[in-house]
Scaffold this active site. Sequence first.
Site, PDB file in Angstrom:
ATOM      1  N   HIS A  71       0.684  -1.191  -0.443  1.00 45.17           N
ATOM      2  CA  HIS A  71       0.330  -0.093   0.250  1.00 45.17           C
ATOM      3  C   HIS A  71       1.414   1.457  -0.245  1.00 45.17           C
ATOM      4  O   HIS A  71       0.467   1.876  -0.648  1.00 45.17           O
ATOM      5  CB  HIS A  71      -1.089  -0.319   1.529  1.00 45.17           C
ATOM      6  CG  HIS A  71      -2.245  -0.698   0.777  1.00 45.17           C
ATOM      7  ND1 HIS A  71      -3.317  -0.139   1.224  1.00 45.17           N
ATOM      8  CD2 HIS A  71      -1.888  -1.861   0.237  1.00 45.17           C
ATOM      9  CE1 HIS A  71      -4.640  -1.685   0.778  1.00 45.17           C
ATOM     10  NE2 HIS A  71      -3.240  -2.616   0.164  1.00 45.17           N
ATOM     11  N   HIS A 200      -2.437 -13.081  -0.149  1.00 45.17           N
ATOM     12  CA  HIS A 200      -3.536 -13.924   1.026  1.00 45.17           C
ATOM     13  C   HIS A 200      -3.321 -14.992   1.635  1.00 45.17           C
ATOM     14  O   HIS A 200      -4.386 -15.257   2.335  1.00 45.17           O
ATOM     15  CB  HIS A 200      -4.544 -13.214   0.070  1.00 45.17           C
ATOM     16  CG  HIS A 200      -5.179 -11.966  -0.476  1.00 45.17           C
ATOM     17  ND1 HIS A 200      -5.681 -11.700  -1.571  1.00 45.17           N
ATOM     18  CD2 HIS A 200      -4.966 -10.735  -0.187  1.00 45.17           C
ATOM     19  CE1 HIS A 200      -5.304 -10.050  -1.502  1.00 45.17           C
ATOM     20  NE2 HIS A 200      -4.439  -9.563  -0.706  1.00 45.17           N
ATOM     21  N   ASP A 272       2.738 -19.256   2.031  1.00 47.12           N
ATOM     22  CA  ASP A 272       3.188 -19.800   1.211  1.00 47.12           C
ATOM     23  C   ASP A 272       2.430 -20.412   0.018  1.00 47.12           C
ATOM     24  O   ASP A 272       1.723 -19.541   0.347  1.00 47.12           O
ATOM     25  CB  ASP A 272       3.652 -21.829   1.908  1.00 47.12           C
ATOM     26  CG  ASP A 272       1.875 -22.160   2.550  1.00 47.12           C
ATOM     27  OD1 ASP A 272       1.363 -21.418   1.988  1.00 47.12           O
ATOM     28  OD2 ASP A 272       1.537 -22.907   2.635  1.00 47.12           O
TER      29      ASP A 272
HETATM   30  C1  HEM Z   1      -5.000  -8.063  -5.501  1.00 48.88           C
HETATM   31  C2  HEM Z   1      -5.103  -6.809  -5.026  1.00 48.88           C
HETATM   32  C3  HEM Z   1      -5.435  -6.699  -4.190  1.00 48.88           C
HETATM   33  C4  HEM Z   1      -6.842  -6.794  -3.243  1.00 48.88           C
HETATM   34  C5  HEM Z   1      -7.815  -6.284  -4.236  1.00 48.88           C
HETATM   35  C6  HEM Z   1      -6.967  -6.211  -2.051  1.00 48.88           C
HETATM   36  C7  HEM Z   1      -7.701  -6.554  -1.077  1.00 48.88           C
HETATM   37  C8  HEM Z   1      -7.654  -6.807   0.182  1.00 48.88           C
HETATM   38  C9  HEM Z   1      -7.788  -6.686   1.462  1.00 48.88           C
HETATM   39  C10 HEM Z   1      -9.879  -5.230   1.327  1.00 48.88           C
HETATM   40  C11 HEM Z   1      -7.717  -6.963   2.907  1.00 48.88           C
HETATM   41  C12 HEM Z   1      -8.498  -6.863   3.998  1.00 48.88           C
HETATM   42  C13 HEM Z   1      -8.410  -5.800   4.382  1.00 48.88           C
HETATM   43  C14 HEM Z   1      -9.283  -5.764   5.732  1.00 48.88           C
HETATM   44  O1  HEM Z   1     -10.800  -5.505   5.216  1.00 48.88           O
HETATM   45  O2  HEM Z   1      -8.951  -5.258   6.846  1.00 48.88           O
HETATM   46  C15 HEM Z   1      -6.581  -7.365   2.202  1.00 48.88           C
HETATM   47  C16 HEM Z   1      -5.883  -8.074   3.144  1.00 48.88           C
HETATM   48  C17 HEM Z   1      -4.384  -8.130   3.393  1.00 48.88           C
HETATM   49  N1  HEM Z   1      -4.023  -8.170   1.462  1.00 48.88           N
HETATM   50 FE1  HEM Z   1      -4.428  -7.669  -0.120  1.00 48.88          FE
HETATM   51  N2  HEM Z   1      -5.342  -7.048  -2.228  1.00 48.88           N
HETATM   52  C18 HEM Z   1      -4.928  -7.612  -3.392  1.00 48.88           C
HETATM   53  C19 HEM Z   1      -3.225  -6.898  -2.760  1.00 48.88           C
HETATM   54  C20 HEM Z   1      -3.154  -7.957  -2.081  1.00 48.88           C
HETATM   55  C21 HEM Z   1      -1.016  -7.522  -2.513  1.00 48.88           C
HETATM   56  C22 HEM Z   1      -0.464  -7.038  -3.970  1.00 48.88           C
HETATM   57  C23 HEM Z   1      -0.566  -7.552  -1.155  1.00 48.88           C
HETATM   58  C24 HEM Z   1       1.347  -8.386  -0.799  1.00 48.88           C
HETATM   59  C25 HEM Z   1       1.908  -8.388  -1.984  1.00 48.88           C
HETATM   60  C26 HEM Z   1      -1.484  -8.073  -0.016  1.00 48.88           C
HETATM   61  C27 HEM Z   1      -1.298  -8.068   0.989  1.00 48.88           C
HETATM   62  C28 HEM Z   1      -2.264  -8.732   1.872  1.00 48.88           C
HETATM   63  C29 HEM Z   1      -2.246  -9.106   2.902  1.00 48.88           C
HETATM   64  C30 HEM Z   1      -1.251  -9.634   4.345  1.00 48.88           C
HETATM   65  C31 HEM Z   1      -3.552  -8.761   3.906  1.00 48.88           C
HETATM   66  C32 HEM Z   1      -3.315  -9.561   5.455  1.00 48.88           C
HETATM   67  C33 HEM Z   1      -3.483  -7.981   6.263  1.00 48.88           C
HETATM   68  C34 HEM Z   1      -3.383  -8.221   7.385  1.00 48.88           C
HETATM   69  O3  HEM Z   1      -3.731  -9.461   8.037  1.00 48.88           O
HETATM   70  O4  HEM Z   1      -3.631  -7.259   8.380  1.00 48.88           O
HETATM   71  N3  HEM Z   1      -3.146  -7.422  -1.026  1.00 48.88           N
HETATM   72  N4  HEM Z   1      -6.253  -7.015   0.875  1.00 48.88           N
END
Ligand code: HEM
Length: 346
Positions: A71, A200, A272
């Site tokens: 982000h 994810h 993983d």
């Molecule tokens: C492809 C498009 C992506 C979308 C639409 C997306 C969307 C989201 C959303 C909505 C959440 C949950 C936020 C919440 O409700 O608190 C999330 C969590 C997360 N995303 Fe993504 N994401 C994307 C790509 C990525 C990428 C590229 C990464 C890192 C390389 C990433 C890493 C994570 C991680 C690690 C979490 C969990 C965070 C936590 O537990 O605090 N995401 N993502």
Amino acid sequence: MRLSAAVLCALVAVQAAVLLAAVSSAQAGELEVGYYSKKCRGVENIVKWHVSRALKANRRTGAALIRLLFHDCFVRGCDGSVFLDKSYENPHPEKEAPANIGLAAFDLLEEIKAAVEDRCPEVVSCSDILIYAARDAASILSNGHVHFEVPAGRLDGYVSKAEEAQAELPDSTHDVEKLIETFAKKNFTVEELVILTGAHSIGKTHCSSFRGRLSEPSSQITPAYRDLLNYKCPQGSNPVVDNNVRDEDYDVVAKYMPGFTSRVRKIPDFLDNSFYHNTLAKIVTFHSDWTLLTHKEALDHVHEYADNGTLWDEDFADSLLKLSKLPMPAGSKGQIRKKCNVIKLY
Ligand code: HEM
Ligand SMILES: *[C@@H]1O[C@H](CO)[C@@H](O)[C@H](O)[C@H]1NC(C)=O
Ligand SMILES: *[C@@H]1O[C@H](CO)[C@@H](O)[C@H](O)[C@H]1NC(C)=O
């Protein structure tokens, strides 16, 4: 006499040129592995020590760090813009964007920054600290399988706008074409989109981030998983669920997906390629995750990474590294902040 004056002049000119080159290259964002080896010896060890300690207490913090890298870097490049709090001058920073719901680990980054400031005041940028910390988190959460060297020398930016974050970041309701477009704007390929979404496999998500999934048809989400989410989401106002079903509470999995109980893990947030297995089984939280199956090239890559976890570990490391090199918009100015949540005023 005249000669030595000329030599002196030439020397001064050369020095000025060298100095200028140094300044402009820093602004052009030319990054270097070991950038701080002389400027702040041991900084990477300080970061790693704090990240290890934090993840021993709570592995989820590692997920938060990896998401923060994404982000921060997708919006104005990796410039620490995501850290800035709102102020009188800037009432709507990136943190306020709906796409940034649930961002965490800000306290840990301030803790690390303070420790680094103690050792070398105003030398190491918040943006570099974040990349080091996310790299260490990825390594710890993958048992060392995801690893890479971080080139550093980033500066912290002055600008942080919620509307910019909202425009640049993907949304969990988006379809694959829109995701591809969003990533292409940052020069990321379809393959890299698929690789990065594999993040994810860890972390948590608010129910508000996948509302629509609760009523999607069985062609898009496994009904038993949909039932599990429908059971969890009404508990509290906007609770969080695990991104990866294997990290869910054993009892809940036993009730809704009894065939899955053997996969439930005592240690959560293992980074993983399980995301690809979950996606193929339609056991993923977001519409955006599922939609990868609807695009020929993306689907081929989902299969590729489901089949080879080692390949994903390596390619994920490369893609995180590429993310970490996204530059600030041309002509942007930067600084080294004292604290990560406020701009330093002179
Ligand atoms: C492809 C498009 C992506 C979308 C639409 C997306 C969307 C989201 C959303 C909505 C959440 C949950 C936020 C919440 O409700 O608190 C999330 C969590 C997360 N995303 Fe993504 N994401 C994307 C790509 C990525 C990428 C590229 C990464 C890192 C390389 C990433 C890493 C994570 C991680 C690690 C979490 C969990 C965070 C936590 O537990 O605090 N995401 N993502
Ligand atoms: C993407 O690549 C193009 C062409 O090399 C370049 O001009 C542009 O600045 C790059 N965009 C980003 C966000 O890095
Ligand atoms: C999986 O990927 C690794 C790393 O690229 C490669 O060395 C290995 O041969 C691949 N394994 C299979 C079964 O294709």
